[in-house]
Design a protein around this motif. Structure first.
Motif, PDB file in Angstrom:
ATOM      1  N   LYS A  73     -61.868  16.885  13.322  1.00 59.51           N
ATOM      2  CA  LYS A  73     -61.669  15.635  13.643  1.00 59.51           C
ATOM      3  C   LYS A  73     -61.252  16.034  12.380  1.00 59.51           C
ATOM      4  CE  LYS A  73     -63.955  11.252  15.169  1.00 59.51           C
ATOM      5  NZ  LYS A  73     -64.750  10.762  14.240  1.00 59.51           N
ATOM      6  N   LYS A  74     -59.310  14.876  12.147  1.00 60.65           N
ATOM      7  CA  LYS A  74     -59.318  15.701  10.594  1.00 60.65           C
ATOM      8  C   LYS A  74     -59.003  14.476   9.500  1.00 60.65           C
ATOM      9  CE  LYS A  74     -54.647  18.037  11.203  1.00 60.65           C
ATOM     10  NZ  LYS A  74     -54.898  18.489  12.435  1.00 60.65           N
ATOM     11  N   ILE A  75     -59.299  14.296   8.831  1.00 64.21           N
ATOM     12  CA  ILE A  75     -59.541  13.328   7.698  1.00 64.21           C
ATOM     13  C   ILE A  75     -58.467  12.827   7.281  1.00 64.21           C
ATOM     14  CG2 ILE A  75     -61.127  12.579   5.784  1.00 64.21           C
ATOM     15  CD1 ILE A  75     -63.519  13.804   6.567  1.00 64.21           C
ATOM     16  N   LYS A  76     -58.171  11.662   6.878  1.00 63.48           N
ATOM     17  CA  LYS A  76     -56.776  11.081   6.426  1.00 63.48           C
ATOM     18  C   LYS A  76     -57.703  10.470   4.967  1.00 63.48           C
ATOM     19  CE  LYS A  76     -53.550   8.037   7.039  1.00 63.48           C
ATOM     20  NZ  LYS A  76     -53.164   7.239   8.339  1.00 63.48           N
ATOM     21  N   PRO A  77     -56.512  11.603   3.777  1.00 65.86           N
ATOM     22  CA  PRO A  77     -56.454  10.943   2.126  1.00 65.86           C
ATOM     23  C   PRO A  77     -56.820   9.745   2.057  1.00 65.86           C
ATOM     24  CG  PRO A  77     -55.526  12.681   1.929  1.00 65.86           C
ATOM     25  CD  PRO A  77     -56.112  12.178   4.286  1.00 65.86           C
ATOM     26  N   ASN A  78     -57.022   8.592   0.911  1.00 66.35           N
ATOM     27  CA  ASN A  78     -57.319   7.969   0.735  1.00 66.35           C
ATOM     28  C   ASN A  78     -55.698   7.972  -0.150  1.00 66.35           C
ATOM     29  OD1 ASN A  78     -60.351   7.850   0.325  1.00 66.35           O
ATOM     30  ND2 ASN A  78     -59.379   5.807   1.773  1.00 66.35           N
ATOM     31  N   VAL A  79     -55.812   9.088  -0.997  1.00 70.94           N
ATOM     32  CA  VAL A  79     -54.189   9.157  -1.533  1.00 70.94           C
ATOM     33  C   VAL A  79     -54.196  10.641  -1.903  1.00 70.94           C
ATOM     34  CG1 VAL A  79     -53.861   8.819  -4.405  1.00 70.94           C
ATOM     35  CG2 VAL A  79     -55.834   7.047  -3.162  1.00 70.94           C
ATOM     36  N   ILE A  80     -52.861  10.606  -2.327  1.00 68.89           N
ATOM     37  CA  ILE A  80     -52.546  11.922  -2.250  1.00 68.89           C
ATOM     38  C   ILE A  80     -52.270  12.371  -3.451  1.00 68.89           C
ATOM     39  CG2 ILE A  80     -50.963  14.236  -2.167  1.00 68.89           C
ATOM     40  CD1 ILE A  80     -50.607  12.945   1.387  1.00 68.89           C
ATOM     41  N   ALA A  81     -52.203  13.287  -4.523  1.00 60.79           N
ATOM     42  CA  ALA A  81     -52.205  13.270  -6.208  1.00 60.79           C
ATOM     43  C   ALA A  81     -51.321  15.078  -5.921  1.00 60.79           C
ATOM     44  CB  ALA A  81     -53.659  13.613  -6.691  1.00 60.79           C
ATOM     45  N   VAL A  82     -50.411  14.834  -6.502  1.00 63.48           N
ATOM     46  CA  VAL A  82     -49.794  15.907  -6.340  1.00 63.48           C
ATOM     47  C   VAL A  82     -49.513  16.361  -7.803  1.00 63.48           C
ATOM     48  CG1 VAL A  82     -47.345  15.519  -5.883  1.00 63.48           C
ATOM     49  CG2 VAL A  82     -47.429  17.251  -5.815  1.00 63.48           C
ATOM     50  N   THR A  83     -48.795  18.064  -8.195  1.00 67.59           N
ATOM     51  CA  THR A  83     -48.070  17.719 -10.100  1.00 67.59           C
ATOM     52  C   THR A  83     -46.601  18.148  -9.385  1.00 67.59           C
ATOM     53  OG1 THR A  83     -50.190  20.225 -10.172  1.00 67.59           O
ATOM     54  CG2 THR A  83     -48.020  19.766 -11.170  1.00 67.59           C
ATOM     55  N   ALA A  84     -46.404  17.213 -10.391  1.00 76.38           N
ATOM     56  CA  ALA A  84     -44.444  16.807 -10.455  1.00 76.38           C
ATOM     57  C   ALA A  84     -44.187  17.230 -11.887  1.00 76.38           C
ATOM     58  CB  ALA A  84     -44.712  15.562 -10.489  1.00 76.38           C
ATOM     59  N   GLY A  85     -45.008  17.959 -12.133  1.00 75.62           N
ATOM     60  CA  GLY A  85     -44.737  18.837 -14.076  1.00 75.62           C
ATOM     61  C   GLY A  85     -45.987  18.631 -14.898  1.00 75.62           C
ATOM     62  N   PRO A  86     -45.633  19.020 -15.843  1.00 74.93           N
ATOM     63  CA  PRO A  86     -44.308  20.667 -16.298  1.00 74.93           C
ATOM     64  C   PRO A  86     -44.999  21.944 -15.594  1.00 74.93           C
ATOM     65  CG  PRO A  86     -45.716  20.333 -18.516  1.00 74.93           C
ATOM     66  CD  PRO A  86     -46.582  19.804 -16.869  1.00 74.93           C
ATOM     67  N   GLY A  87     -44.180  22.720 -14.760  1.00 76.06           N
ATOM     68  CA  GLY A  87     -43.999  23.901 -14.032  1.00 76.06           C
ATOM     69  C   GLY A  87     -43.009  24.768 -13.749  1.00 76.06           C
ATOM     70  N   LEU A  88     -42.545  24.718 -13.062  1.00 74.94           N
ATOM     71  CA  LEU A  88     -41.481  26.115 -12.369  1.00 74.94           C
ATOM     72  C   LEU A  88     -41.161  25.431 -11.500  1.00 74.94           C
ATOM     73  CD1 LEU A  88     -42.756  30.183 -11.334  1.00 74.94           C
ATOM     74  CD2 LEU A  88     -41.296  29.320 -13.359  1.00 74.94           C
ATOM     75  N   ILE A  89     -39.092  24.765 -11.283  1.00 69.33           N
ATOM     76  CA  ILE A  89     -38.542  23.870 -10.909  1.00 69.33           C
ATOM     77  C   ILE A  89     -39.201  24.311  -8.945  1.00 69.33           C
ATOM     78  CG2 ILE A  89     -36.580  24.801 -10.904  1.00 69.33           C
ATOM     79  CD1 ILE A  89     -37.434  21.128  -9.910  1.00 69.33           C
ATOM     80  N   THR A  90     -39.261  25.693  -8.871  1.00 70.33           N
ATOM     81  CA  THR A  90     -39.148  26.210  -7.989  1.00 70.33           C
ATOM     82  C   THR A  90     -40.350  26.368  -6.636  1.00 70.33           C
ATOM     83  OG1 THR A  90     -39.426  28.766  -8.186  1.00 70.33           O
ATOM     84  CG2 THR A  90     -37.557  28.049  -7.283  1.00 70.33           C
ATOM     85  N   GLY A  91     -41.747  25.971  -7.432  1.00 69.09           N
ATOM     86  CA  GLY A  91     -42.888  25.475  -7.647  1.00 69.09           C
ATOM     87  C   GLY A  91     -42.964  23.945  -6.741  1.00 69.09           C
ATOM     88  N   LEU A  92     -42.767  23.369  -7.976  1.00 74.39           N
ATOM     89  CA  LEU A  92     -43.561  21.881  -8.523  1.00 74.39           C
ATOM     90  C   LEU A  92     -42.665  20.845  -6.948  1.00 74.39           C
ATOM     91  CD1 LEU A  92     -42.495  21.263 -11.806  1.00 74.39           C
ATOM     92  CD2 LEU A  92     -44.543  21.116 -11.002  1.00 74.39           C
ATOM     93  N   ILE A  93     -40.850  21.515  -6.926  1.00 73.87           N
ATOM     94  CA  ILE A  93     -40.508  21.261  -5.717  1.00 73.87           C
ATOM     95  C   ILE A  93     -40.804  20.964  -4.723  1.00 73.87           C
ATOM     96  CG2 ILE A  93     -38.702  22.482  -4.582  1.00 73.87           C
ATOM     97  CD1 ILE A  93     -36.565  20.690  -5.757  1.00 73.87           C
ATOM     98  N   VAL A  94     -41.997  22.130  -3.670  1.00 70.34           N
ATOM     99  CA  VAL A  94     -42.412  23.024  -2.954  1.00 70.34           C
ATOM    100  C   VAL A  94     -44.118  21.482  -2.457  1.00 70.34           C
ATOM    101  CG1 VAL A  94     -43.400  24.439  -1.213  1.00 70.34           C
ATOM    102  CG2 VAL A  94     -41.342  24.824  -3.050  1.00 70.34           C
ATOM    103  N   GLY A  95     -44.838  21.689  -3.467  1.00 73.91           N
ATOM    104  CA  GLY A  95     -45.881  20.532  -3.654  1.00 73.91           C
ATOM    105  C   GLY A  95     -45.436  19.428  -3.555  1.00 73.91           C
ATOM    106  N   VAL A  96     -44.702  18.434  -4.369  1.00 78.31           N
ATOM    107  CA  VAL A  96     -43.954  17.118  -4.352  1.00 78.31           C
ATOM    108  C   VAL A  96     -42.951  16.905  -2.904  1.00 78.31           C
ATOM    109  CG1 VAL A  96     -41.611  16.010  -5.537  1.00 78.31           C
ATOM    110  CG2 VAL A  96     -43.280  17.086  -6.314  1.00 78.31           C
ATOM    111  N   GLU A  97     -42.487  18.033  -2.286  1.00 81.10           N
ATOM    112  CA  GLU A  97     -41.998  17.734  -1.080  1.00 81.10           C
ATOM    113  C   GLU A  97     -43.402  17.640   0.003  1.00 81.10           C
ATOM    114  OE1 GLU A  97     -38.802  16.266  -0.641  1.00 81.10           O
ATOM    115  OE2 GLU A  97     -38.275  17.040  -2.766  1.00 81.10           O
ATOM    116  N   ALA A  98     -44.092  18.302  -0.667  1.00 81.11           N
ATOM    117  CA  ALA A  98     -44.994  18.572   0.873  1.00 81.11           C
ATOM    118  C   ALA A  98     -45.669  17.394   0.828  1.00 81.11           C
ATOM    119  CB  ALA A  98     -46.026  19.777   0.831  1.00 81.11           C
ATOM    120  N   ALA A  99     -46.290  16.786  -0.264  1.00 79.17           N
ATOM    121  CA  ALA A  99     -47.208  15.044  -0.552  1.00 79.17           C
ATOM    122  C   ALA A  99     -46.158  14.228  -0.149  1.00 79.17           C
ATOM    123  CB  ALA A  99     -46.896  15.465  -1.939  1.00 79.17           C
TER     124      ALA A  99
END
Ligand code: KG4
Ligand code: ZN
Length: 354
Positions: A73-99
């Motif tokens: 069964k899929k579990i829905k989290p209560n909160v999503i925490a995503v790295t928004a920075g600092p780092g490589l924009i090409t990578g950050l953007i992927v995590g942020v858009e998914a979140a």
């Protein structure tokens, strides 16, 4: 509170689900896709390639983390925490858009996490319920975060309240390890390679400089050390197609001497800050904290200078980039209702923590 952590700021795509409460922060599941094999070919992280790899991996990883729990069964989290920075924009953007997409689709709150804050929180990750919360951080604390992209000394008056004491003026400590390893023809990432060779070498064989060690501040500088390693190799070693071949000396002695110079600077500055601010806890985090000699020497120096100070280091696995540390940092912010609406979250490649 179940927190889904997402990390994609450099060359690891990582997703984790943590059970967070007053009792502690426990990893229910975590998966990381490392890109080291790909970037090795280029001798370092190629941002374009990193972005593409994160984009390929992120959804399959999230799917794996959420679907295998609780008998399919899929579990829905209560909160999503995503790295928004600092780092490589090409990578950050992927995590942020998914979140952002998941927060919108599931209608759950979203927290933007600073990657450095994640490394600070890495010392609080617990793998088993039996690991007591008592070992936690007491404030005020001082954190030395040393990684491939950062070298910072941070004063933490209480959880979430950060003052930057000093940071590198140029290269980060891990970057310096990686660049000098490249000069020796060792594969990326060079830190673990150098520290392995250093184990068998003489740290006093070459007297490399200890940049800024005696300056009256808490800043660092490692690019001069890298240059002096290059000059030493130009004078004492033979240039090969890739890297240098050491002639009259072992690679082990070179690596041990170079590693010692970095350790002396990192520890010298940290002890100076500890003596000035008298924290209750000292935290060592970031990829370079996987270095065994650094971990051990800092402990010895703290025992010698300030024996009552607690010393907190993550397990080696959590020294490296991971989504569990992002989930812990996200939990703290979620408890204080520091959410970012999905419409507003943004990747910030230069986000300063303090
Ligand atoms: O925190 P991290 O995984 O990624 C960044 O946020 O940059 O740190 C990676 C860095 C690399 O520069 C790597 O060479 C360094 O950590 N590193 C080490 C060791 N293991 C990893 N440096 C020195 N000794 C090690 N054992
Ligand atoms: Zn990192």
């Amino acid at each position: 509170m179940r927190v889904l952590g997402i990390e994609s700021s450099c060359d690891d795509t990582s997703v984790a689900l943590l059970d967070c409460s007053q009792k502690g922060y426990f990893v229910l599941k975590e998966k990381t896709a490392s890109q080291i094999k790909i970037h090795k070919k280029y001798g370092g992280v190629v941002p374009e390639v990193a972005g593409r790899m994160h984009a390929e991996k992120i959804i399959p990883l999230i799917e794996k983390i959420l679907s295998n729990l609780s008998k399919g069964k899929k579990i829905k989290p209560n909160v999503i925490a995503v790295t928004a920075g600092p780092g490589l924009i090409t990578g950050l953007i992927v995590g942020v858009e998914a979140a952002r997409t998941l927060a919108y689709a599931w209608n759950i709150p979203l927290v933007a996490v600073n990657h450095i804050e994640g490394h600070i929180c890495s010392v609080e990750i617990r793998k088993q319920k039996a690991e007591s919360r008592k070992q936690g951080v007491k404030y005020p604390a001082i954190a030395l975060i040393a990684s491939g992209g950062h070298t910072e000394l941070i004063l933490i008056k209480k959880q979430g309240q950060y003052t930057l004491l000093g940071k590198t003026k140029d290269d980060a400590a891990g970057e310096c390890f990686d660049k000098v390893a490249k000069l020796l023809g060792l594969p990326y990432p060079g830190g673990p390679q150098i520290s392995k060779l250093a184990e068998k070498g003489n740290p006093r064989a070459i007297n490399f400089p200890r940049p800024m060690l005696n300056n009256n501040n808490f800043d660092f500088s490692f690019s001069g050390l890298k240059t002096s390693a290059l000059y030493w190799l130009e004078k004492n070693a033979k240039k090969k197609t890739i890297g240098y071949e050491l002639l009259a000396m072992n690679y082990t002695d070179f690596c041990a001497s170079f590693e010692q110079a970095i350790i002396d600077v990192l520890i010298g500055k940290t002890i100076k800050a500890v003596l000035k601010y008298q924290p209750k806890t000292v935290i060592l985090g970031g990829g370079v904290s996987a270095n065994k000699k650094l971990r051990k020497t800092l402990k010895e120096e703290l025992d010698k200078n300030v024996p009552s100070t607690k010393y907190q280091v993550p397990s080696t696995k959590y020294s490296m980039d991971n989504a569990s540390m992002i989930a812990v940092a996200g939990y703290y912010k979620a408890k204080q209702k520091k959410f970012t609406p999905w419409q507003k979250i943004k990747a910030c490649p230069n986000w300063d923590l303090a």
